[in-house]
Motif scaffolding. Structure first.
Motif, PDB file in Angstrom:
ATOM      1  N   MET A   1       0.862  -1.191   0.000  1.00 34.24           N
ATOM      2  CA  MET A   1       0.000   0.000   0.000  1.00 34.24           C
ATOM      3  C   MET A   1       0.892   1.232   0.000  1.00 34.24           C
ATOM      4  O   MET A   1       1.805   1.355   0.800  1.00 34.24           O
ATOM      5  CB  MET A   1      -0.896  -0.001   1.241  1.00 34.24           C
ATOM      6  CG  MET A   1      -1.677   1.278   1.395  1.00 34.24           C
ATOM      7  SD  MET A   1      -2.734   1.381   2.844  1.00 34.24           S
ATOM      8  CE  MET A   1      -1.546   1.308   4.163  1.00 34.24           C
ATOM      9  N   ARG A   2       0.599   2.136  -0.912  1.00 33.85           N
ATOM     10  CA  ARG A   2       1.333   3.397  -0.986  1.00 33.85           C
ATOM     11  C   ARG A   2       0.552   4.495  -0.282  1.00 33.85           C
ATOM     12  O   ARG A   2      -0.662   4.423  -0.163  1.00 33.85           O
ATOM     13  CB  ARG A   2       1.531   3.822  -2.435  1.00 33.85           C
ATOM     14  CG  ARG A   2       2.430   2.919  -3.226  1.00 33.85           C
ATOM     15  CD  ARG A   2       2.709   3.462  -4.605  1.00 33.85           C
ATOM     16  NE  ARG A   2       1.478   3.633  -5.363  1.00 33.85           N
ATOM     17  CZ  ARG A   2       1.360   4.405  -6.437  1.00 33.85           C
ATOM     18  NH1 ARG A   2       2.384   5.099  -6.871  1.00 33.85           N
ATOM     19  NH2 ARG A   2       0.224   4.503  -7.084  1.00 33.85           N
ATOM     20  N   SER A   3       1.295   5.509   0.157  1.00 37.28           N
ATOM     21  CA  SER A   3       0.700   6.732   0.696  1.00 37.28           C
ATOM     22  C   SER A   3       1.334   7.908  -0.013  1.00 37.28           C
ATOM     23  O   SER A   3       2.496   7.846  -0.422  1.00 37.28           O
ATOM     24  CB  SER A   3       0.969   6.873   2.197  1.00 37.28           C
ATOM     25  OG  SER A   3       0.311   5.877   2.922  1.00 37.28           O
ATOM     26  N   ARG A   4       0.553   8.972  -0.162  1.00 35.98           N
ATOM     27  CA  ARG A   4       1.089  10.205  -0.731  1.00 35.98           C
ATOM     28  C   ARG A   4       0.571  11.378   0.092  1.00 35.98           C
ATOM     29  O   ARG A   4      -0.616  11.455   0.386  1.00 35.98           O
ATOM     30  CB  ARG A   4       0.658  10.362  -2.182  1.00 35.98           C
ATOM     31  CG  ARG A   4       1.313  11.576  -2.833  1.00 35.98           C
ATOM     32  CD  ARG A   4       1.096  11.635  -4.319  1.00 35.98           C
ATOM     33  NE  ARG A   4       1.640  10.449  -4.956  1.00 35.98           N
ATOM     34  CZ  ARG A   4       1.260  10.025  -6.158  1.00 35.98           C
ATOM     35  NH1 ARG A   4       0.348  10.689  -6.842  1.00 35.98           N
ATOM     36  NH2 ARG A   4       1.794   8.942  -6.677  1.00 35.98           N
ATOM     37  N   HIS A   5       1.488  12.270   0.469  1.00 35.31           N
ATOM     38  CA  HIS A   5       1.134  13.448   1.253  1.00 35.31           C
ATOM     39  C   HIS A   5       0.947  14.627   0.297  1.00 35.31           C
ATOM     40  O   HIS A   5       1.843  14.962  -0.468  1.00 35.31           O
ATOM     41  CB  HIS A   5       2.217  13.759   2.278  1.00 35.31           C
ATOM     42  CG  HIS A   5       2.571  12.582   3.128  1.00 35.31           C
ATOM     43  ND1 HIS A   5       1.713  12.056   4.063  1.00 35.31           N
ATOM     44  CD2 HIS A   5       3.671  11.805   3.158  1.00 35.31           C
ATOM     45  CE1 HIS A   5       2.279  11.011   4.637  1.00 35.31           C
ATOM     46  NE2 HIS A   5       3.466  10.833   4.106  1.00 35.31           N
ATOM     47  N   LEU A 104      -7.524   0.234  -4.220  1.00 38.03           N
ATOM     48  CA  LEU A 104      -7.422   1.036  -5.440  1.00 38.03           C
ATOM     49  C   LEU A 104      -6.334   0.477  -6.352  1.00 38.03           C
ATOM     50  O   LEU A 104      -5.264   0.087  -5.875  1.00 38.03           O
ATOM     51  CB  LEU A 104      -7.062   2.491  -5.110  1.00 38.03           C
ATOM     52  CG  LEU A 104      -8.021   3.292  -4.246  1.00 38.03           C
ATOM     53  CD1 LEU A 104      -7.402   4.634  -3.897  1.00 38.03           C
ATOM     54  CD2 LEU A 104      -9.348   3.470  -4.941  1.00 38.03           C
ATOM     55  N   THR A 105      -6.603   0.481  -7.644  1.00 38.84           N
ATOM     56  CA  THR A 105      -5.547   0.185  -8.607  1.00 38.84           C
ATOM     57  C   THR A 105      -4.605   1.384  -8.636  1.00 38.84           C
ATOM     58  O   THR A 105      -4.913   2.446  -8.093  1.00 38.84           O
ATOM     59  CB  THR A 105      -6.136  -0.029 -10.012  1.00 38.84           C
ATOM     60  OG1 THR A 105      -6.717   1.211 -10.451  1.00 38.84           O
ATOM     61  CG2 THR A 105      -7.179  -1.141 -10.018  1.00 38.84           C
ATOM     62  N   ASP A 106      -3.479   1.235  -9.296  1.00 39.73           N
ATOM     63  CA  ASP A 106      -2.545   2.356  -9.422  1.00 39.73           C
ATOM     64  C   ASP A 106      -3.218   3.532 -10.125  1.00 39.73           C
ATOM     65  O   ASP A 106      -3.044   4.686  -9.725  1.00 39.73           O
ATOM     66  CB  ASP A 106      -1.286   1.943 -10.188  1.00 39.73           C
ATOM     67  CG  ASP A 106      -0.384   1.029  -9.371  1.00 39.73           C
ATOM     68  OD1 ASP A 106      -0.586   0.919  -8.142  1.00 39.73           O
ATOM     69  OD2 ASP A 106       0.522   0.421  -9.973  1.00 39.73           O
ATOM     70  N   GLU A 107      -4.001   3.235 -11.152  1.00 36.99           N
ATOM     71  CA  GLU A 107      -4.704   4.297 -11.885  1.00 36.99           C
ATOM     72  C   GLU A 107      -5.724   5.005 -10.988  1.00 36.99           C
ATOM     73  O   GLU A 107      -5.834   6.235 -11.004  1.00 36.99           O
ATOM     74  CB  GLU A 107      -5.406   3.704 -13.103  1.00 36.99           C
ATOM     75  CG  GLU A 107      -6.073   4.722 -13.988  1.00 36.99           C
ATOM     76  CD  GLU A 107      -6.688   4.076 -15.218  1.00 36.99           C
ATOM     77  OE1 GLU A 107      -7.930   3.963 -15.253  1.00 36.99           O
ATOM     78  OE2 GLU A 107      -5.917   3.691 -16.122  1.00 36.99           O
ATOM     79  N   GLU A 108      -6.462   4.240 -10.197  1.00 34.86           N
ATOM     80  CA  GLU A 108      -7.455   4.834  -9.286  1.00 34.86           C
ATOM     81  C   GLU A 108      -6.768   5.661  -8.203  1.00 34.86           C
ATOM     82  O   GLU A 108      -7.278   6.712  -7.808  1.00 34.86           O
ATOM     83  CB  GLU A 108      -8.310   3.735  -8.656  1.00 34.86           C
ATOM     84  CG  GLU A 108      -9.232   3.046  -9.636  1.00 34.86           C
ATOM     85  CD  GLU A 108      -9.868   1.785  -9.071  1.00 34.86           C
ATOM     86  OE1 GLU A 108     -10.970   1.440  -9.528  1.00 34.86           O
ATOM     87  OE2 GLU A 108      -9.254   1.130  -8.193  1.00 34.86           O
ATOM     88  N   PHE A 109      -5.615   5.191  -7.728  1.00 37.24           N
ATOM     89  CA  PHE A 109      -4.862   5.939  -6.721  1.00 37.24           C
ATOM     90  C   PHE A 109      -4.422   7.297  -7.276  1.00 37.24           C
ATOM     91  O   PHE A 109      -4.583   8.331  -6.619  1.00 37.24           O
ATOM     92  CB  PHE A 109      -3.657   5.114  -6.261  1.00 37.24           C
ATOM     93  CG  PHE A 109      -2.760   5.822  -5.276  1.00 37.24           C
ATOM     94  CD1 PHE A 109      -3.188   6.075  -3.984  1.00 37.24           C
ATOM     95  CD2 PHE A 109      -1.492   6.222  -5.640  1.00 37.24           C
ATOM     96  CE1 PHE A 109      -2.363   6.721  -3.067  1.00 37.24           C
ATOM     97  CE2 PHE A 109      -0.662   6.869  -4.743  1.00 37.24           C
ATOM     98  CZ  PHE A 109      -1.096   7.116  -3.458  1.00 37.24           C
TER      99      PHE A 109
END
Length: 128
Positions: A1-5, A104-109
């Motif tokens: 799981m990735r996070s982005r700030h 979420l897929t990468d595209e949805e993310f």
């Protein structure tokens, strides 16, 4: 799981940004990814119509620290914790939101990150 700030600097006091963002009646004005219409208060929860369908939102209690973390229960039943902070900044306030890649897929993310960026920009536009 990735996070982005993701963040936006807003030329307004942290207290006024926090007060505006914490008001459930204001969510449809700036948080289109979360609330697209009037938010209904049910006890300690908010129920909102979102692009994902009906979601239940529970914010942390009001505080003097600028913390607006909230749990969003998705239509699937999954609950996502969204860290949201209003920080003091030399130019006013900085709003910091963490997007997490859950279900979420990468595209949805990437799409969700763009939507949060738009929401933060809308918030900035309303408060400056």
């Amino acid at each position: 799981m990735r996070s982005r700030h993701l963040s936006r600097v807003i030329a307004a006091s942290p207290q006024s940004v926090y007060a505006f963002a914490a008001d459930p009646a204001h969510l449809p004005l700036w948080a289109a990814g979360l609330a697209q219409a009037q938010v209904e208060v049910r006890g300690d929860a908010l129920v909102a119509q979102s692009p994902m369908g009906e979601v239940t939102v529970r914010f942390v209690p009001p505080n003097d620290l600028g913390v607006l973390d909230h749990d969003v229960t998705l239509p699937s039943g999954t609950t996502v914790t969204n860290p949201l902070r209003v920080l003091a900044h030399p130019e006013g306030a900085e709003v910091l939101f963490t997007v997490r890649q859950i279900e979420l897929t990468d595209e949805e993310f990437e799409r969700d990150c763009r939507l949060v960026e738009q929401d933060l920009e809308t918030l900035r536009g309303l408060l400056e």
